[in-house]
Design a protein around this motif. Structure first.
Motif, PDB file in Angstrom:
ATOM      1  N   ALA A 187      23.298  15.461 -35.560  1.00 64.04           N
ATOM      2  CA  ALA A 187      24.181  14.473 -34.932  1.00 64.04           C
ATOM      3  C   ALA A 187      25.391  14.197 -35.816  1.00 64.04           C
ATOM      4  O   ALA A 187      26.501  13.943 -35.319  1.00 64.04           O
ATOM      5  CB  ALA A 187      23.414  13.187 -34.649  1.00 64.04           C
ATOM      6  N   ALA A 188      25.191  14.272 -37.141  1.00 64.86           N
ATOM      7  CA  ALA A 188      26.320  14.098 -38.063  1.00 64.86           C
ATOM      8  C   ALA A 188      27.313  15.253 -37.952  1.00 64.86           C
ATOM      9  O   ALA A 188      28.503  15.064 -38.203  1.00 64.86           O
ATOM     10  CB  ALA A 188      25.828  13.952 -39.504  1.00 64.86           C
ATOM     11  N   PHE A 189      26.850  16.481 -37.580  1.00 65.28           N
ATOM     12  CA  PHE A 189      27.807  17.558 -37.280  1.00 65.28           C
ATOM     13  C   PHE A 189      28.759  17.097 -36.184  1.00 65.28           C
ATOM     14  O   PHE A 189      29.975  17.292 -36.262  1.00 65.28           O
ATOM     15  CB  PHE A 189      27.094  18.817 -36.753  1.00 65.28           C
ATOM     16  CG  PHE A 189      26.178  19.519 -37.700  1.00 65.28           C
ATOM     17  CD1 PHE A 189      26.350  19.437 -39.066  1.00 65.28           C
ATOM     18  CD2 PHE A 189      25.135  20.301 -37.210  1.00 65.28           C
ATOM     19  CE1 PHE A 189      25.503  20.121 -39.933  1.00 65.28           C
ATOM     20  CE2 PHE A 189      24.288  20.987 -38.048  1.00 65.28           C
ATOM     21  CZ  PHE A 189      24.460  20.891 -39.416  1.00 65.28           C
ATOM     22  N   ALA A 190      28.168  16.504 -35.139  1.00 62.57           N
ATOM     23  CA  ALA A 190      28.980  16.046 -34.011  1.00 62.57           C
ATOM     24  C   ALA A 190      29.894  14.904 -34.421  1.00 62.57           C
ATOM     25  O   ALA A 190      31.053  14.824 -33.992  1.00 62.57           O
ATOM     26  CB  ALA A 190      28.074  15.622 -32.861  1.00 62.57           C
ATOM     27  N   PRO A 195      31.670  19.046 -26.458  1.00 63.53           N
ATOM     28  CA  PRO A 195      31.944  19.673 -27.756  1.00 63.53           C
ATOM     29  C   PRO A 195      30.626  20.067 -28.437  1.00 63.53           C
ATOM     30  O   PRO A 195      29.718  19.254 -28.559  1.00 63.53           O
ATOM     31  CB  PRO A 195      32.668  18.578 -28.538  1.00 63.53           C
ATOM     32  CG  PRO A 195      33.208  17.644 -27.496  1.00 63.53           C
ATOM     33  CD  PRO A 195      32.223  17.679 -26.376  1.00 63.53           C
ATOM     34  N   ILE A 196      30.515  21.327 -28.863  1.00 66.13           N
ATOM     35  CA  ILE A 196      29.305  21.857 -29.489  1.00 66.13           C
ATOM     36  C   ILE A 196      29.613  22.199 -30.940  1.00 66.13           C
ATOM     37  O   ILE A 196      30.602  22.889 -31.235  1.00 66.13           O
ATOM     38  CB  ILE A 196      28.813  23.137 -28.770  1.00 66.13           C
ATOM     39  CG1 ILE A 196      28.568  22.872 -27.288  1.00 66.13           C
ATOM     40  CG2 ILE A 196      27.573  23.691 -29.454  1.00 66.13           C
ATOM     41  CD1 ILE A 196      27.380  22.025 -26.979  1.00 66.13           C
ATOM     42  N   PHE A 239      33.932  14.987 -34.304  1.00 69.78           N
ATOM     43  CA  PHE A 239      34.718  13.973 -33.596  1.00 69.78           C
ATOM     44  C   PHE A 239      35.779  13.371 -34.525  1.00 69.78           C
ATOM     45  O   PHE A 239      36.944  13.198 -34.135  1.00 69.78           O
ATOM     46  CB  PHE A 239      33.785  12.889 -33.070  1.00 69.78           C
ATOM     47  CG  PHE A 239      34.486  11.680 -32.513  1.00 69.78           C
ATOM     48  CD1 PHE A 239      35.219  11.749 -31.345  1.00 69.78           C
ATOM     49  CD2 PHE A 239      34.410  10.456 -33.183  1.00 69.78           C
ATOM     50  CE1 PHE A 239      35.868  10.640 -30.839  1.00 69.78           C
ATOM     51  CE2 PHE A 239      35.051   9.337 -32.690  1.00 69.78           C
ATOM     52  CZ  PHE A 239      35.791   9.431 -31.508  1.00 69.78           C
ATOM     53  N   LEU A 240      35.390  13.079 -35.767  1.00 73.27           N
ATOM     54  CA  LEU A 240      36.330  12.481 -36.720  1.00 73.27           C
ATOM     55  C   LEU A 240      37.421  13.457 -37.153  1.00 73.27           C
ATOM     56  O   LEU A 240      38.447  13.049 -37.700  1.00 73.27           O
ATOM     57  CB  LEU A 240      35.581  11.976 -37.953  1.00 73.27           C
ATOM     58  CG  LEU A 240      34.626  10.808 -37.738  1.00 73.27           C
ATOM     59  CD1 LEU A 240      33.844  10.511 -39.012  1.00 73.27           C
ATOM     60  CD2 LEU A 240      35.377   9.562 -37.282  1.00 73.27           C
ATOM     61  N   ASP A 241      37.191  14.747 -36.923  1.00 74.81           N
ATOM     62  CA  ASP A 241      38.174  15.771 -37.281  1.00 74.81           C
ATOM     63  C   ASP A 241      39.015  16.196 -36.079  1.00 74.81           C
ATOM     64  O   ASP A 241      39.747  17.175 -36.128  1.00 74.81           O
ATOM     65  CB  ASP A 241      37.447  16.994 -37.865  1.00 74.81           C
ATOM     66  CG  ASP A 241      38.387  17.916 -38.620  1.00 74.81           C
ATOM     67  OD1 ASP A 241      39.447  17.448 -39.082  1.00 74.81           O
ATOM     68  OD2 ASP A 241      38.074  19.110 -38.738  1.00 74.81           O
TER      69      ASP A 241
END
Length: 424
Positions: A387-390, A186-187, A394-396
């Motif tokens: 990294a918080a984007f990732a 996932p990007i 993930f949380l979404d």
């Protein structure tokens, strides 16, 4: 008007609950989380049940310190998976690997030659960096929950497109598609303004602030905003291009082609121009675009009471104070953070000069309310924010955190009812 679905609101609440674990850096009870977020105990119990089911949280014993029956402690499950954050800057690509507790596992930095950098070359460097950090940590790609990438300039986040990069004159480059051809992960793509703001929201000065402005200061400058505890992106994800607002009418030429932009005075090239005006033959001007050498040299000389360096920092702080005064008046934030390369090097001296000028440009009421500070984060704030984007991606994940099933709802309500009586 923003139309948020119940799923969107639930996802924002999930972010808010998890942020509290990073803010406190220790285990929390459900009661702690309800008090800290303002959400009901039942809502918190439901959200933590989802996070436990997904393996993001885990139980960490009992807390009996308040008397009565012990309460269950929860903590982040660091081993649930890894996150990659990539900071693509003008002259380098920095890649960091983190566990889910956002502890650094490995880092890789690769130079980008100045000049005409192609999307294919940058893609190669990103792929090489991701491969290197995984190999260094001994992890397989399957353990990675996502890769967040910060690309300078305007980014169409939903399409994964670099709409415009001022460094290399890119337009409408499909970076996510280029990367997906080489990395089956996932990007999540965005820019340094959003990355720095998320880093402060999750891990830095904005962990307990609902209204936050983060000013990023490097070769290019900008401002990121969190309003009401949520990252503000604007209609086209272009919010934050404060560096290209006018500070001096008819002033210095900015690389965007306009005159008098904030960036032309408080970005690194602007600081070099100020130095040239103060001391045209100063040896630091021979650094030839080496931002770190220029800033480190000014900081070292200012610490030794060098008059030229102090004057350059004083003028830069004055320009910055006037420019951030506009942000304080517009957004009335609780916290305004100065971050990134320039703030890292010039630190408290720049901050004191900025505060002094800010007092002459901000209105009294918002000035009294705001705390202006240098970012407490290490120099990797952008890659950490990437990294918080990732992490947020993930949380979404709608498959992992989809609509709550009736069985889970019933189970959670039972726990909430028991917990409210037994654990409070």
């Amino acid at each position: 008007m923003v139309n948020r679905s119940a799923q969107d609101i639930r996802c924002l609440n999930r972010f808010e609950v998890l942020r509290r674990f990073y803010a406190a850096a220790d285990a929390r009870t459900r009661q702690d989380l309800a008090a800290e977020t303002g959400l009901s105990f039942a809502t918190v119990a439901n959200l933590t049940a989802e996070l436990l089911d997904a393996g993001v949280l885990m139980e960490a014993g009992r807390d009996g310190s308040s008397g009565g029956r012990p309460r269950t402690l929860l903590t982040v499950n660091a081993d649930r998976g890894a996150l990659v954050g990539v900071d693509v800057a003008e002259t380098s690509v920095r890649t960091e690997l983190f566990d889910l507790a956002l502890r650094e596992l490995a880092v890789d930095e690769r130079p980008l030659a100045p000049g005409d950098v192609t999307p294919d070359h940058v893609t190669q460097q990103i792929v090489a960096g991701v491969t290197a950090v995984l190999a260094s940590a001994g992890l397989h790609q399957d353990s990675v929950l996502g890769v967040g990438i910060s690309i300078p300039g305007l980014v169409e986040r939903d399409r994964g497109v670099s709409a415009y990069s001022p460094y290399w004159a890119w337009r409408d480059v499909p970076m996510r598609d280029l990367l997906l051809d080489r990395i089956d992960l996932p990007i999540h793509l965005d820019n340094p303004l959003k990355a720095s703001t998320l880093a402060e929201m999750w891990f830095g000065a904005g962990r307990e602030a609902d209204d936050l402005v983060v000013v990023t200061l490097r070769s290019g400058v900008g401002a990121g905003f969190a309003l009401g505890g949520a990252l503000y992106r604007g209609t086209t994800n272009s919010a934050g291009e404060w560096g290209h607002t006018c500070l001096v009418f008819g002033g210095r030429k900015c690389r965007c082609g306009r005159l008098g932009c904030v960036e032309a005075y408080v970005g690194t090239p602007g600081i070099a121009e100020t130095l040239r005006g103060v001391a045209p033959d100063d040896p630091l001007l021979a650094s030839d675009g080496d931002d770190s050498a220029l800033l480190a040299g000014l900081a070292a000389r200012a610490a030794n009471k060098d008059g030229v360096a102090i004057e350059v920092i004083r003028q830069t702080g004055a320009y910055l104070g006037a420019a951030v005064g506009n942000l304080v008046n517009l957004f009335n934030p609780e916290v305004l953070v100065l971050g990134d390369q320039i703030a890292d090097h010039l630190g408290e001296l720049l901050l004191s000069e900025t505060r002094a000028t800010l007092a002459d440009h901000a209105l009294a009421q918002p000035l009294r309310a705001v705390s202006v500070r240098v970012s407490p984060l290490p120099h990797d704030a952008v890659s950490r924010g990437a990294a918080a984007f990732a992490l947020e991606g993930f949380l979404d994940d709608r498959e992992l955190f989809g609509p709550v099933s009736r069985s889970r709802t019933a189970r959670t309500r039972a726990k909430a009812g028991a917990g409210a009586g037994a654990e409070e």
